[in-house]
Design an enzyme around this catalytic site. Structure first.
Site, PDB file in Angstrom:
ATOM      1  N   HIS A  12      12.605 -54.230  -6.427  1.00 48.98           N
ATOM      2  CA  HIS A  12      11.397 -54.363  -5.620  1.00 48.98           C
ATOM      3  C   HIS A  12      11.728 -54.446  -4.139  1.00 48.98           C
ATOM      4  O   HIS A  12      10.985 -53.950  -3.299  1.00 48.98           O
ATOM      5  CB  HIS A  12      10.605 -55.585  -6.078  1.00 48.98           C
ATOM      6  CG  HIS A  12      10.316 -55.546  -7.531  1.00 48.98           C
ATOM      7  ND1 HIS A  12      10.116 -56.656  -8.299  1.00 48.98           N
ATOM      8  CD2 HIS A  12      10.220 -54.499  -8.366  1.00 48.98           C
ATOM      9  CE1 HIS A  12       9.908 -56.293  -9.547  1.00 48.98           C
ATOM     10  NE2 HIS A  12       9.969 -54.997  -9.615  1.00 48.98           N
TER      11      HIS A  12
ATOM     12  N   CYS B 258       4.445 -35.280  -6.365  1.00 45.45           N
ATOM     13  CA  CYS B 258       4.603 -36.532  -5.614  1.00 45.45           C
ATOM     14  C   CYS B 258       5.891 -37.314  -5.934  1.00 45.45           C
ATOM     15  O   CYS B 258       5.993 -38.481  -5.608  1.00 45.45           O
ATOM     16  CB  CYS B 258       3.386 -37.431  -5.813  1.00 45.45           C
ATOM     17  SG  CYS B 258       3.185 -37.997  -7.505  1.00 45.45           S
TER      18      CYS B 258
HETATM   19  C1  PEP Z   1       7.363 -40.033 -10.426  1.00 45.85           C
HETATM   20  O1  PEP Z   1       7.708 -40.364 -11.565  1.00 45.85           O
HETATM   21  O2  PEP Z   1       7.782 -39.009  -9.852  1.00 45.85           O
HETATM   22  C2  PEP Z   1       6.433 -40.868  -9.662  1.00 45.85           C
HETATM   23  C3  PEP Z   1       5.955 -40.461  -8.515  1.00 45.85           C
HETATM   24  O3  PEP Z   1       6.141 -42.088 -10.176  1.00 45.85           O
HETATM   25  P1  PEP Z   1       7.131 -43.348 -10.072  1.00 45.85           P
HETATM   26  O4  PEP Z   1       8.292 -42.933  -9.230  1.00 45.85           O
HETATM   27  O5  PEP Z   1       6.344 -44.440  -9.478  1.00 45.85           O
HETATM   28  O6  PEP Z   1       7.495 -43.535 -11.502  1.00 45.85           O
END
Ligand code: PEP
Ligand code: MG
Length: 749
Positions: free
Chosen positions: A363, A676
């Site tokens: 975190h 993303c």
């Molecule tokens: C991903 O898995 O690419 C994503 C954007 O979600 P997180 O990194 O929060 O799992």
């Protein structure tokens, strides 16, 4: 040989203290120490070997060996018995040294055949400084009391070194904490910064290792231990309903109440140590065991002792957190570990953060990323070396830290910083320009967010919106489940800050590496493939419902965009959407304003979803590829596992072809698509994603400038040509060909 008594040990320490009080130069002090140790212990020889560098030990003082050998005789780590004591960090006690494995005869020392040998490491809290030995001609093994006494002398030596007692004319030991040291850790967050050290918890300095009234010291120790026990009991009471936390604290309390621990510390006092030094001796022992322990449970328990010892030392010395010193203007925080809340409290005033522990997914790392503060993790032992105010340079890109850098390192680092500043200026100059390639293709650049600390970036990064708002961060940084009203207020602030810009709120994505401190962690054999994200949301819909309500109330009649994480099949999306519909109906019934428009999307993070039916693609309002998860499942390589996480290139043609297939399906079904994952923020990767048709990318705010800068220089058709060429010629990754192409064109990344 006469018996060695506890009172002899005290006498020896008393004389050591007198040496410390004496104003003589460093070398003289070392000479005095060897002389009085040999005399009190009744041995023919006493010598001090100190580390010259990480691999070499040097004879720095001796009583009994040839004085000409001082500063001449050197040995490698592991060489001879002395080298073995240092390498293994263990005592060697033998009646017949020459017959020991690895014995090395050193004629230059005038060493006659000394039979008995006792060597102990000189160390302070796991930091090794050298080896202290005594030798005798007659054959005998040293008694436990003698071993203990020599260890105590070694410890006092280490304390004296810490206080700079051996510095000066003809110094045997350059002062600790004055030499330049570099640390090779790992990247937690990219970026580079220079400044001055600010220790999260400054090291406790023990100025009085030796005491002459054992009774006083015993009373001081007992009082301190009592007050420590009380504070641990209070902690335990405060955790009354939390079974998990209680379990951990129970183990902690067991140590605080351990009779063995107290007894060993009292033994140290009986032999002449001050209460502080007695605590530190046990702490050193725990640290060296911790380094050798492979069992995680044992390591955790030794960690507990370490932690308790620190607390005890603070009680005894009255040295609290950061008393008496002022934070520098350019602070670089150095700590063993740090919670996300603590990092948020320091906030943006920190130039960088360096941790001994930590992990990429921790975190604290998430917060450092949000604050765009360079972070290096796993900088082993830096809290031993660094002092408040030391000059420090942090290279978050390579995971390297230079403490008290010399001129050469310093000037190379300044050049690097200057280049960064130049690049930043370039990025700032295009901040207000919308991103379009040379061939006229628009590529939307959005930012990822999750904390209030991210909001200023909406204005100063040039982001067109928030492509991913990770709502779980608000849950992760708290000690208890947030209330609906709190969440709603938070989301409202986000929407207000975004104004006309679109914000994609992703519902709670917990499980796997994201563990809420107040929920019982699941014992799962494989958490990345386990009960996480939407699976939790659908099985236990209470939190999701509360979150949906909070989002609708925050929107208060404005447009709202919601995205569900980790959808693996159509049915999960349909059920999640049903929850939205129900919430919408309930809100309306209760007389609350409903969103002007409501978009409901899904994250594509498992390969299965790419092959879902057309019905899914048509019904979902938009899709966002979560590249971090998608890539780990595509290559079956855990994103948290250092051994494999960088093994497969995102620009691997198989992966790019797979992604292109998703683009194609979305085009056919007219489904809005974005990407993303972290790769969207890496310029070369972003360029390839844009070239295969991903025209909306969401990334950390600091990446928008570099990504825009590269895409704007390129013709995406040409880049696609490079990808096609590699695909046709059977290459594995597009990267080498693409890098050569960009270099040939002289594009600036
Ligand atoms: C991903 O898995 O690419 C994503 C954007 O979600 P997180 O990194 O929060 O799992
Ligand atoms: Mg994900």
């Amino acid at each position: 040989m006469a018996e060695f008594l506890e009172s002899d040990s005290r006498k020896l320490l008393g004389r050591l203290r007198d040496t410390m009080a004496d104003q003589s130069a460093g070398q003289t002090r070392l000479d005095q120490i060897t002389a009085l140790t040999a005399e009190t212990m009744g041995t023919d020889v006493c010598s001090i070997y100190l580390f010259r560098d990480a691999e070499t030990l040097e004879l720095c003082a001796t009583k009994g060996l040839n004085k000409d050998a001082v500063h001449e005789t050197r040995m490698r780590l592991g060489e001879g018995l002395v080298g073995r004591v240092a390498r293994d960090n263990k005592v060697i006690n033998t009646p017949d040294a020459p017959s020991e494995r690895g014995f090395r005869y050193m004629p230059e020392t005038g060493e006659e055949v000394y039979s008995s040998f006792l060597g102990v490491p000189i160390q302070r809290l796991g930091e090794q400084l050298g080896v202290l030995i005594v030798q005798s001609k007659d054959q005998h093994e040293f008694s436990d009391d003698q071993v203990y006494a020599l260890e105590v002398v070694a410890m006092v030596l280490a304390e004296m070194a810490e206080l700079g007692a051996f510095v000066g004319e003809g110094a045997a030991l350059s002062a600790l904490h004055t030499r330049p040291v570099s640390f090779k850790g790992r990247t937690g967050q990219e970026g580079a910064a220079m400044g001055h050290v600010w220790l999260h918890e400054p090291r406790v300095v023990v100025t009085n290792p030796v005491a002459d009234n054992p009774e006083n010291e015993r009373i001081r120790l007992r009082e301190a231990v009592d007050s420590l026990r009380l504070s641990v009991d209070e902690l335990l009471e405060a955790a009354n309903s939390d079974e998990e936390q209680k379990g951990v604290l129970e183990a902690y309390r067991m140590f605080a109440h351990s009779k063995g621990w107290l007894r060993r510390m009292e033994e140290g006092i009986a032999r002449g140590l001050s209460a502080e030094a007695a605590v530190e001796k046990e702490q050193s022992l725990a640290r060296s065991r911790m380094e050798q322990a492979t069992d995680q449970y044992l390591r955790d328990r030794l960690h507990d002792i370490d932690d308790l010892s620190n607390k005890l030392l603070r009680i005894l010395t009255g040295q609290g957190a950061q008393t008496g010193s002022e934070m520098p203007d350019d602070p670089i925080l150095v700590a063993r570990n740090l919670g996300p809340g603590e990092l948020l409290e320091y906030g943006r005033k920190l130039r960088a953060v360096v941790l001994e522990e930590g992990s990429v997914g921790s975190h604290a790392a998430i917060v450092a990323r949000a604050l765009a503060i360079p972070l290096v993790i796993h900088a082993d032992r830096i809290t031993n070396e660094a002092l408040n105010g030391d000059p420090i340079m942090v290279d978050g890109d390579d995971g390297v830290v230079h403490l008290r850098p010399d001129d050469t390192v310093s000037s190379a680092f300044r050049d690097k910083l200057a280049m960064r500043v130049e690049a930043q200026e370039r990025f700032a100059s295009i901040r207000e320009t919308l991103c379009a390639s040379q061939c006229g293709q628009r590529v939307e650049l959005h930012m990822n967010a999750g904390l209030m600390a991210d909001l200023p970036s909406l204005q100063n990064s040039g982001a067109e919106g928030v492509g991913l708002f990770r709502t779980e961060l608000q849950f992760l940084i708290r000690n208890q489940m947030p209330k609906r009203s709190e969440l709603s207020a938070t989301y409202e602030r986000v929407l207000n800050a975004a104004g006309e810009k679109r914000v994609v709120f992703r519902t709670l994505d917990i499980g796997s590496d994201k563990v809420l401190p107040y929920l019982k962690p699941q014992e799962e054999p494989n958490p990345a493939l386990g009960w996480r994200a939407i699976r939790v949301g659908l099985d236990k819909p209470g939190v999701m419902r509360m979150q949906l309500q909070a989002l609708m109330r925050a929107a208060n009649g404005r447009p709202l965009t919601i995205m569900f994480p980790f959808i693996a099949q159509y049915e999960e999306f349909a059920r999640a959407r049903e929850e939205v519909d129900k919430t919408l109906a309930r809100e309306s019934r209760l007389g609350h304003a409903v969103p002007a428009t409501l978009e409901i999307g899904a994250m594509l993070e498992t390969p299965s979803l790419a092959f879902s039916t057309n019905r899914f693609f048509e019904e979902v309002d938009f899709l966002s590829i979560g590249g971090n998860d998608l890539k780990q499942f595509f290559f079956a390589a855990d994103r948290e596992n250092e051994r494999v996480r960088r093994r497969y290139d995102t620009l691997n043609v198989s992966f790019l072809t797979f992604l292109e297939g998703i683009v194609k399906r979305c085009n056919e079904t007219e489904t809005r698509l974005s990407f993303c994952g972290e790769d969207a923020g890496r310029p070369i990767e972003a360029l390839c994603l844009a070239a295969i048709g991903l025209r909306s990318l969401s990334m950390r705010p600091a990446s928008i400038g570099p990504v825009k800068n590269l895409i704007m220089q390129c013709d995406l058709n040409e880049i696609y040509g490079v990808i096609e060429h590699v695909r046709k010629t059977g290459g594995q990754s597009v990267r080498p060909a693409l890098m050569a192409f960009l270099k040939h064109r002289g594009y600036r990344t």
